[in-house]
Design an enzyme around this catalytic site. Sequence first.
Site, PDB file in Angstrom:
ATOM      1  CG  ASP A  38      -2.195   0.980   1.148  1.00 40.61           C
ATOM      2  OD1 ASP A  38      -3.091   0.137   1.005  1.00 40.61           O
ATOM      3  OD2 ASP A  38      -1.803   1.645   1.173  1.00 40.61           O
ATOM      4  CG  ASP A  64       1.462   4.663  -6.809  1.00 43.03           C
ATOM      5  OD1 ASP A  64       1.111   4.600  -7.540  1.00 43.03           O
ATOM      6  OD2 ASP A  64       2.678   5.727  -7.301  1.00 43.03           O
ATOM      7  CE1 TYR A 154     -14.273   2.891  -7.018  1.00 45.37           C
ATOM      8  CE2 TYR A 154     -16.671   3.498  -7.526  1.00 45.37           C
ATOM      9  CZ  TYR A 154     -15.723   2.709  -6.620  1.00 45.37           C
ATOM     10  OH  TYR A 154     -15.194   1.203  -5.853  1.00 45.37           O
ATOM     11  CE  LYS A 158     -13.175  -0.119  -8.134  1.00 46.62           C
ATOM     12  NZ  LYS A 158     -11.877  -0.816  -7.147  1.00 46.62           N
ATOM     13  CB  THR A 189     -14.311   0.984   4.475  1.00 45.18           C
ATOM     14  OG1 THR A 189     -15.060   1.614   2.481  1.00 45.18           O
ATOM     15  CG2 THR A 189     -14.632  -0.237   4.175  1.00 45.18           C
TER      16      THR A 189
END
Length: 255
Positions: A38, A64, A154, A158, A189
């Site tokens: 991460d 990254d 986004y 996805k 989250t």
Amino acid sequence: MGRRFDGKVALVAGGAGGIGGAVCRQLGGEGATVICADLSERRGAMVVDAVAAQGGAIEFLRLDAADPRDWDAAIAHAAAAHGRLDVLVTSFYSGAAGAVDTMTDEGWEASFRATSTGVFLGMSRAFRLLGQGGAVVNVASLAAHRPTGENIGYASAKAAVISMGRAAAIRGAPRGIRVNTVTPGAIDTRALHATMKALAAQSDSGAEVDMGARAPLGRVGRPEEVAAAICFLASPEAAYITGAELIVDGGMAVL
């Protein structure tokens, strides 16, 4: 809980995130040697401490996901330090919210930089080391199937993750490498809360949507529930499953 991953090495990209961290904890608890990869060293250290506290084997590696050099280094590290890679999980995204008439060209490109390009980079490098019985699980999003007007980048990125997973599954099958996708809905989250605020700012009303109230099961999901689906698809129990998409969304996709 059984130890389905004894002797296995798993690289969890985005391992410091809400879902990624839950995956690290479950894999570590089931015997895997986990590489938590991460950008966030602070949150990564928290995941490492949690897995180590339960007796799991884990290390942190800065990654990254949009940088091909970082992926080269990550796979080289797995080979040099552990001699193998059995599981790759990709759980990350990039870019900001935006609509077709408000998102800039730069914002569009940023939406794909890690969200989809990073998944391709990870799979392409991991295929060099994965062997018979290897498994890749990519994390998409229900937004790929049910976008809002304010998250075009986004949602599109996805959707690409789902498609490339299917293509990679075809390529990997003769070598015994399985590739599947888990598609979460609204999961509790830090990323969800940030996204809801960003989408509200883009909307006409400015109000945040209650995602839990929209789900037939009446609540948002927990990261551990998504991790359970990911670990199932990565495990020997799913030996005859590849090119599949498992939606974990409390029933929202059926509405």
